[in-house]
Design a protein around this motif. Sequence first.
Motif, PDB file in Angstrom:
ATOM      1  N   TRP A   1       0.813  -1.214   0.000  1.00  0.00           N
ATOM      2  CA  TRP A   1       0.000   0.000   0.000  1.00  0.00           C
ATOM      3  C   TRP A   1       0.848   1.267   0.000  1.00  0.00           C
ATOM      4  O   TRP A   1       0.374   2.343  -0.347  1.00  0.00           O
ATOM      5  CB  TRP A   1      -0.997   0.010   1.160  1.00  0.00           C
ATOM      6  N   LYS A   2       2.136   1.142   0.363  1.00  0.00           N
ATOM      7  CA  LYS A   2       3.001   2.325   0.336  1.00  0.00           C
ATOM      8  C   LYS A   2       3.410   2.690  -1.092  1.00  0.00           C
ATOM      9  O   LYS A   2       3.840   3.798  -1.345  1.00  0.00           O
ATOM     10  CB  LYS A   2       4.235   2.095   1.201  1.00  0.00           C
TER      11      LYS A   2
ATOM     12  N   LYS B   1      -1.594   2.730  -5.004  1.00  0.00           N
ATOM     13  CA  LYS B   1      -2.693   3.553  -4.499  1.00  0.00           C
ATOM     14  C   LYS B   1      -4.035   2.848  -4.378  1.00  0.00           C
ATOM     15  O   LYS B   1      -4.983   3.424  -3.879  1.00  0.00           O
ATOM     16  CB  LYS B   1      -2.848   4.795  -5.374  1.00  0.00           C
TER      17      LYS B   1
ATOM     18  N   ASP C   1      -3.291   6.083   1.423  1.00  0.00           N
ATOM     19  CA  ASP C   1      -2.604   6.744   2.536  1.00  0.00           C
ATOM     20  C   ASP C   1      -1.269   7.355   2.102  1.00  0.00           C
ATOM     21  O   ASP C   1      -0.921   8.445   2.522  1.00  0.00           O
ATOM     22  CB  ASP C   1      -2.364   5.767   3.683  1.00  0.00           C
ATOM     23  N   GLU C   2      -0.509   6.654   1.299  1.00  0.00           N
ATOM     24  CA  GLU C   2       0.794   7.141   0.845  1.00  0.00           C
ATOM     25  C   GLU C   2       0.703   7.804  -0.526  1.00  0.00           C
ATOM     26  O   GLU C   2       1.351   8.807  -0.772  1.00  0.00           O
ATOM     27  CB  GLU C   2       1.809   5.992   0.788  1.00  0.00           C
TER      28      GLU C   2
END
Length: 124
Positions: free
Chosen positions: A13-14, A17, A42-43
């Motif tokens: 997830w980093k 998207k 989140d990232e």
Amino acid sequence: MQSLGELLQTGDWKGEKHVPVIHIPQTIKKGETFQLKVSIGDEIKHPNELEHHIKWIKLYYFKEDGKFPVEIATFNFSSHGEAGVISEPVGCVDVKLNSSGFIYAMAYCNIHGLWENKVEIKLI
């Protein structure tokens, strides 16, 4: 023909998207309520517009010695800029568990399909 499971996409997830991010406390006590939060982007921010958006997120719990997952919550995101209203792909629910296991999140992007993530829950 593919099974539904074969259509689920994953990633870090980093760096991706579309992957649902599961937020849980570091310590979870057996039988005590905690807040379970799920979000997308989140990232790396996911677009949230009529042409490209997250439509829904589902959360499931799978008990470590269970037979099947139990649906915890479904979050639908219906506003993607119509009349200036945007619903962000974030959902929160209070949960109480009596056994360790896994939380699974599945999300649907209207262009890029189904995405999943999971975290292990170890109760104390």
